[in-house]
Design a protein around this motif. Sequence first.
Motif, PDB file in Angstrom:
ATOM      1  N   VAL A   1      -1.824   4.365   7.708  1.00 42.17           N
ATOM      2  CA  VAL A   1      -1.947   4.812   6.318  1.00 42.17           C
ATOM      3  C   VAL A   1      -0.607   5.378   5.838  1.00 42.17           C
ATOM      4  O   VAL A   1      -0.132   5.046   4.746  1.00 42.17           O
ATOM      5  CB  VAL A   1      -3.087   5.846   6.170  1.00 42.17           C
ATOM      6  CG1 VAL A   1      -3.000   6.580   4.844  1.00 42.17           C
ATOM      7  CG2 VAL A   1      -4.443   5.168   6.345  1.00 42.17           C
ATOM      8  N   ILE A   2      -0.002   6.219   6.635  1.00 45.68           N
ATOM      9  CA  ILE A   2       1.283   6.823   6.273  1.00 45.68           C
ATOM     10  C   ILE A   2       2.332   5.735   6.022  1.00 45.68           C
ATOM     11  O   ILE A   2       3.026   5.746   4.999  1.00 45.68           O
ATOM     12  CB  ILE A   2       1.766   7.798   7.368  1.00 45.68           C
ATOM     13  CG1 ILE A   2       0.842   9.018   7.428  1.00 45.68           C
ATOM     14  CG2 ILE A   2       3.226   8.220   7.134  1.00 45.68           C
ATOM     15  CD1 ILE A   2       1.039   9.891   8.654  1.00 45.68           C
ATOM     16  N   ARG A   3       2.442   4.799   6.951  1.00 47.69           N
ATOM     17  CA  ARG A   3       3.413   3.706   6.798  1.00 47.69           C
ATOM     18  C   ARG A   3       3.164   2.926   5.516  1.00 47.69           C
ATOM     19  O   ARG A   3       4.094   2.618   4.766  1.00 47.69           O
ATOM     20  CB  ARG A   3       3.324   2.757   8.000  1.00 47.69           C
ATOM     21  CG  ARG A   3       4.403   2.941   9.031  1.00 47.69           C
ATOM     22  CD  ARG A   3       4.437   1.847  10.070  1.00 47.69           C
ATOM     23  NE  ARG A   3       3.137   1.339  10.485  1.00 47.69           N
ATOM     24  CZ  ARG A   3       2.382   1.867  11.438  1.00 47.69           C
ATOM     25  NH1 ARG A   3       2.791   2.935  12.083  1.00 47.69           N
ATOM     26  NH2 ARG A   3       1.224   1.329  11.760  1.00 47.69           N
ATOM     27  N   HIS A   4       1.904   2.587   5.265  1.00 48.33           N
ATOM     28  CA  HIS A   4       1.575   1.770   4.090  1.00 48.33           C
ATOM     29  C   HIS A   4       1.932   2.499   2.793  1.00 48.33           C
ATOM     30  O   HIS A   4       2.510   1.907   1.881  1.00 48.33           O
ATOM     31  CB  HIS A   4       0.098   1.379   4.102  1.00 48.33           C
ATOM     32  CG  HIS A   4      -0.225   0.352   3.081  1.00 48.33           C
ATOM     33  ND1 HIS A   4       0.046  -0.982   3.276  1.00 48.33           N
ATOM     34  CD2 HIS A   4      -0.762   0.451   1.846  1.00 48.33           C
ATOM     35  CE1 HIS A   4      -0.321  -1.659   2.196  1.00 48.33           C
ATOM     36  NE2 HIS A   4      -0.808  -0.814   1.314  1.00 48.33           N
ATOM     37  N   VAL A   5       1.588   3.765   2.716  1.00 40.86           N
ATOM     38  CA  VAL A   5       1.863   4.537   1.500  1.00 40.86           C
ATOM     39  C   VAL A   5       3.360   4.697   1.294  1.00 40.86           C
ATOM     40  O   VAL A   5       3.874   4.481   0.192  1.00 40.86           O
ATOM     41  CB  VAL A   5       1.168   5.919   1.555  1.00 40.86           C
ATOM     42  CG1 VAL A   5       1.630   6.809   0.408  1.00 40.86           C
ATOM     43  CG2 VAL A   5      -0.346   5.754   1.532  1.00 40.86           C
ATOM     44  N   GLU A   6       4.076   5.059   2.335  1.00 39.65           N
ATOM     45  CA  GLU A   6       5.495   5.366   2.188  1.00 39.65           C
ATOM     46  C   GLU A   6       6.378   4.122   2.042  1.00 39.65           C
ATOM     47  O   GLU A   6       7.465   4.212   1.485  1.00 39.65           O
ATOM     48  CB  GLU A   6       5.963   6.232   3.352  1.00 39.65           C
ATOM     49  CG  GLU A   6       5.338   7.623   3.307  1.00 39.65           C
ATOM     50  CD  GLU A   6       5.814   8.552   4.403  1.00 39.65           C
ATOM     51  OE1 GLU A   6       6.391   8.074   5.412  1.00 39.65           O
ATOM     52  OE2 GLU A   6       5.598   9.767   4.251  1.00 39.65           O
ATOM     53  N   ASP A   7       5.911   2.969   2.519  1.00 40.22           N
ATOM     54  CA  ASP A   7       6.744   1.767   2.514  1.00 40.22           C
ATOM     55  C   ASP A   7       6.475   0.828   1.346  1.00 40.22           C
ATOM     56  O   ASP A   7       7.059  -0.255   1.288  1.00 40.22           O
ATOM     57  CB  ASP A   7       6.557   0.979   3.822  1.00 40.22           C
ATOM     58  CG  ASP A   7       7.120   1.719   5.032  1.00 40.22           C
ATOM     59  OD1 ASP A   7       7.834   2.715   4.846  1.00 40.22           O
ATOM     60  OD2 ASP A   7       6.828   1.287   6.161  1.00 40.22           O
ATOM     61  N   ASN A   8       5.591   1.192   0.430  1.00 33.35           N
ATOM     62  CA  ASN A   8       5.227   0.305  -0.664  1.00 33.35           C
ATOM     63  C   ASN A   8       5.305   1.006  -2.010  1.00 33.35           C
ATOM     64  O   ASN A   8       5.466   2.218  -2.081  1.00 33.35           O
ATOM     65  CB  ASN A   8       3.808  -0.241  -0.448  1.00 33.35           C
ATOM     66  CG  ASN A   8       3.770  -1.210   0.706  1.00 33.35           C
ATOM     67  OD1 ASN A   8       4.228  -2.333   0.599  1.00 33.35           O
ATOM     68  ND2 ASN A   8       3.232  -0.769   1.837  1.00 33.35           N
ATOM     69  N   ARG A   9       5.161   0.217  -3.064  1.00 31.02           N
ATOM     70  CA  ARG A   9       5.142   0.711  -4.442  1.00 31.02           C
ATOM     71  C   ARG A   9       3.817   0.308  -5.067  1.00 31.02           C
ATOM     72  O   ARG A   9       3.319  -0.787  -4.799  1.00 31.02           O
ATOM     73  CB  ARG A   9       6.281   0.104  -5.260  1.00 31.02           C
ATOM     74  CG  ARG A   9       7.643   0.559  -4.826  1.00 31.02           C
ATOM     75  CD  ARG A   9       8.730  -0.175  -5.619  1.00 31.02           C
ATOM     76  NE  ARG A   9      10.034   0.359  -5.299  1.00 31.02           N
ATOM     77  CZ  ARG A   9      10.645   1.312  -6.009  1.00 31.02           C
ATOM     78  NH1 ARG A   9      10.077   1.805  -7.082  1.00 31.02           N
ATOM     79  NH2 ARG A   9      11.821   1.764  -5.646  1.00 31.02           N
ATOM     80  N   PHE A  10       3.301   1.170  -5.937  1.00 25.62           N
ATOM     81  CA  PHE A  10       1.998   0.932  -6.546  1.00 25.62           C
ATOM     82  C   PHE A  10       2.055   1.282  -8.023  1.00 25.62           C
ATOM     83  O   PHE A  10       2.544   2.342  -8.389  1.00 25.62           O
ATOM     84  CB  PHE A  10       0.926   1.790  -5.863  1.00 25.62           C
ATOM     85  CG  PHE A  10       0.949   1.675  -4.364  1.00 25.62           C
ATOM     86  CD1 PHE A  10       0.275   0.661  -3.722  1.00 25.62           C
ATOM     87  CD2 PHE A  10       1.676   2.581  -3.606  1.00 25.62           C
ATOM     88  CE1 PHE A  10       0.309   0.536  -2.340  1.00 25.62           C
ATOM     89  CE2 PHE A  10       1.718   2.474  -2.219  1.00 25.62           C
ATOM     90  CZ  PHE A  10       1.039   1.449  -1.587  1.00 25.62           C
ATOM     91  N   ALA A  11       1.550   0.395  -8.853  1.00 23.18           N
ATOM     92  CA  ALA A  11       1.448   0.699 -10.277  1.00 23.18           C
ATOM     93  C   ALA A  11       0.219   1.570 -10.526  1.00 23.18           C
ATOM     94  O   ALA A  11       0.276   2.521 -11.302  1.00 23.18           O
ATOM     95  CB  ALA A  11       1.361  -0.588 -11.092  1.00 23.18           C
TER      96      ALA A  11
END
Length: 123
Positions: free
Chosen positions: A67-77
Amino acid sequence: MSRLENGLARIRVKDLRLRTYIGINEDEIRNRQDVIVNLTLHYPAATAVRENDIDQALNYRTITKAVIRHVEDNRFALLERLTQELLDLVMDHPAVRYAEVEVDKPHALRFADSVSVTLAAQR
């Protein structure tokens, strides 16, 4: 037979504080913002309890790191998109029978502590 034999264990990861790019405004696109993630995971834990064996338990540390990796490594509109992607990630673990993911965006609205989206899935 213990009561857990027929039930599910519930694991809660509370107030996981992360930073990511979230939003559609120019300053949101350029700057990381805080988000707070809460997870609720249900899984059959009877074998883990009976055998007192870590290998039979749901590894919440592995899930949390993903979860941490996914949140920190991506961008979300959208907050909804981030929440759905985290729910999908959690549900990829076959032992998870039910999951609920809540993502808060602190200070998204004036006069409010945060805005959050909650999504759930079960199998």
